[in-house]
Design an enzyme around this catalytic site. Structure first.
Site, short mmCIF file in Angstrom:
data_model
loop_
_atom_site.label_atom_id
_atom_site.label_comp_id
_atom_site.label_asym_id
_atom_site.label_seq_id
_atom_site.Cartn_x
_atom_site.Cartn_y
_atom_site.Cartn_z
N LYS A 95 0.87 -1.03 -0.11
CA LYS A 95 0.06 -0.16 -0.05
C LYS A 95 0.85 1.33 0.20
O LYS A 95 0.54 2.41 -0.53
CB LYS A 95 -0.85 -0.15 1.27
N LYS A 153 -4.69 -10.80 -5.77
CA LYS A 153 -5.82 -10.73 -4.98
C LYS A 153 -6.81 -9.82 -5.63
O LYS A 153 -6.81 -8.83 -6.06
CB LYS A 153 -5.32 -10.20 -3.76
N LYS A 212 -10.89 -4.51 -3.81
CA LYS A 212 -11.60 -3.34 -3.75
C LYS A 212 -11.32 -2.17 -4.47
O LYS A 212 -11.89 -1.15 -5.23
CB LYS A 212 -12.10 -2.62 -2.33
P1 ATP Z 1 -8.35 -4.24 -0.59
O1 ATP Z 1 -8.95 -5.25 -1.39
O2 ATP Z 1 -8.53 -2.98 -1.13
O3 ATP Z 1 -7.02 -4.65 -0.27
P2 ATP Z 1 -9.36 -5.52 1.51
O4 ATP Z 1 -10.82 -6.06 0.94
O5 ATP Z 1 -8.31 -6.52 1.76
O6 ATP Z 1 -9.21 -4.16 0.66
P3 ATP Z 1 -11.15 -5.20 4.01
O7 ATP Z 1 -12.36 -4.82 3.38
O8 ATP Z 1 -11.02 -4.62 5.35
O9 ATP Z 1 -10.00 -4.98 3.13
O10 ATP Z 1 -11.64 -6.68 3.93
C1 ATP Z 1 -12.35 -7.40 4.67
C2 ATP Z 1 -12.18 -8.87 4.61
O11 ATP Z 1 -12.07 -9.51 3.44
C3 ATP Z 1 -10.70 -9.40 5.31
O12 ATP Z 1 -10.90 -10.49 6.27
C4 ATP Z 1 -9.84 -9.75 4.20
O13 ATP Z 1 -8.93 -10.93 4.58
C5 ATP Z 1 -11.28 -10.40 3.34
N1 ATP Z 1 -10.74 -10.35 1.87
C6 ATP Z 1 -10.37 -9.26 1.23
N2 ATP Z 1 -9.84 -9.77 -0.12
C7 ATP Z 1 -9.98 -10.97 -0.17
C8 ATP Z 1 -10.00 -11.95 -1.30
N3 ATP Z 1 -9.46 -11.54 -2.43
N4 ATP Z 1 -10.48 -13.26 -1.12
C9 ATP Z 1 -10.59 -13.48 0.12
N5 ATP Z 1 -10.85 -12.71 1.17
C10 ATP Z 1 -10.46 -11.56 1.03
#
Ligand code: ATP
Ligand code: LTN
Length: 329
Positions: free
Chosen positions: A115, A195, A198
């Site tokens: 990040k 991955k 968002k």
């Molecule tokens: P960003 O995607 O922008 O990096 P984030 O989605 O990781 O943000 P959060 O919204 O806080 O951040 O994540 C919420 C939950 O979703 C966390 O438990 C995270 O581990 C899970 N998560 C995020 N992306 C994935 C993914 N691609 N596959 C599975 N679990 C995920």
């Protein structure tokens, strides 16, 4: 609300665009755990401001995130559910834990490195995992349902709990991560080696929880795969197809082996249709629940959640202040 059940804590950042990765990797477990555990779920709005944002937009996005979580099945009558910023005890414990966190450990955090490179480094982004540890430890949580990307942060939280306990006495249980066996790391539809996220600029890289069946079909259809037309689970040779198999398995509850056997020779077109249908079916109840929720009611429930959470956090805060020598004189 505290009782003899074990405590579950988890958080989600209100950065919009909640996707099928968040859902299968974390939220499905959040919802399930409500049946058996003392569950505490938090929209971590202090974490999300570590990257640039617009305050007026943010106010809306936070409420939107809370509403989406309720649509997924987070039930404010069964879980403590609130915005992190409304409970100041998170930030106080974060400061205390920060005094016990070696900077060498923070330097190794992969999420920070990624990040910082993308959004520019700042102190909040650097100490992000310390605030996350504070979220979890504040309530003495035992179990933390998260996706695979949070493994390293959870390890750090466990180390901090031990460090604190060694110094001040047995205050914190050592929390365990609860990471699903499959769909713990849903990959981007546009690049199956990274991955699903968002924040990625390409909207076709993720399926959002409110996407219509038609949009879901289009996005899955355009998912990057490979040119060998067999459906087979092999992350090295076929990451795109393996990702779709994981997604379909997460949405249907069927095993990957079973799905791979059924679609092995079906051709990518038919397989993608089936994946899209399974995703649309899984998300249909979320969409309809979302439509029946009222913004003002969601806001009211979040206010109530914050009040209850503050009461509970205040009790823990007193204990922490006591052992660390910070009680009122
Ligand atoms: P960003 O995607 O922008 O990096 P984030 O989605 O990781 O943000 P959060 O919204 O806080 O951040 O994540 C919420 C939950 O979703 C966390 O438990 C995270 O581990 C899970 N998560 C995020 N992306 C994935 C993914 N691609 N596959 C599975 N679990 C995920
Ligand atoms: N860091 C997590 C969000 C998060 C969290 C938490 C998860 C903040 N505090 C406490 C579990 C427990 C993320 O980026 N997904």
């Amino acid at each position: 609300m505290s009782d003899d059940r074990q405590t579950v804590f988890s958080g989600l950042q209100p950065t919009g665009n909640i996707h099928i990765g968040n859902y299968l990797g974390a939220l499905v477990n959040w919802v399930k755990l409500q049946d058996e555990y003392d569950t505490i779920y938090c929209v971590v709005d202090l974490h999300a401001i570590t990257v640039g944002y617009d305050p007026a937009e943010y106010q809306k996005e936070r409420l939107e995130a809370a509403k989406m979580l309720m649509a997924c099945g987070i039930d404010p009558n069964r879980s403590l559910f609130y915005f992190q910023s409304q409970v100041p005890q998170h930030a106080e414990l974060s400061w205390i834990l920060g005094t016990m966190t070696p900077t060498g450990v923070l330097n190794r955090m992969t999420q920070y490195k990624e990040k910082a490179e993308a959004a520019g480094a700042n102190l909040g982004l650097y100490s992000y995992p310390v605030l996350m540890a504070a979220d979890i430890l504040l309530y003495r949580a035992n179990l933390v349902p998260v996706g695979d990307d949070q493994r390293q942060h959870l390890e750090m939280t466990r180390d901090l709990a031990e460090r604190f306990n060694n110094r001040f006495g047995e205050v914190f249980p050592i929390p365990d991560a609860l990471i699903p066996e499959k769909s713990a790391r849903v990959m981007s539809l546009a690049d199956p080696t990274s991955k699903m996220s968002k924040s990625h600029a390409n909207e076709k890289s993720r399926v959002l929880l409110l996407d219509s069946p038609d949009v879901i079909r289009k996005k899955i259809k355009s998912a990057v795969t490979d040119s060998e037309p067999t459906v087979r689970y092999d992350w090295n040779a076929k990451p795109g197809i393996s990702n779709l198999l994981e997604i379909m398995s997460g949405c249907t509850g069927r095993s990957i082996d079973d799905l791979a056997a059924e679609y092995e020779t079906a051709g990518y077109g038919a397989f993608k249709e089936a994946v899209a249908e399974s995703v649309a079916n899984k998300l249909a109840p979320v969409r309809s629940a979302y439509q029946s929720l009222d913004d003002a009611e969601v806001a009211r429930l979040m206010q109530k959640g914050a009040l209850d959470a503050r009461t509970r956090a205040e009790g823990f805060q007193q204990e922490i202040r006591k052992v660390t020598g910070l009680s009122a004189p």
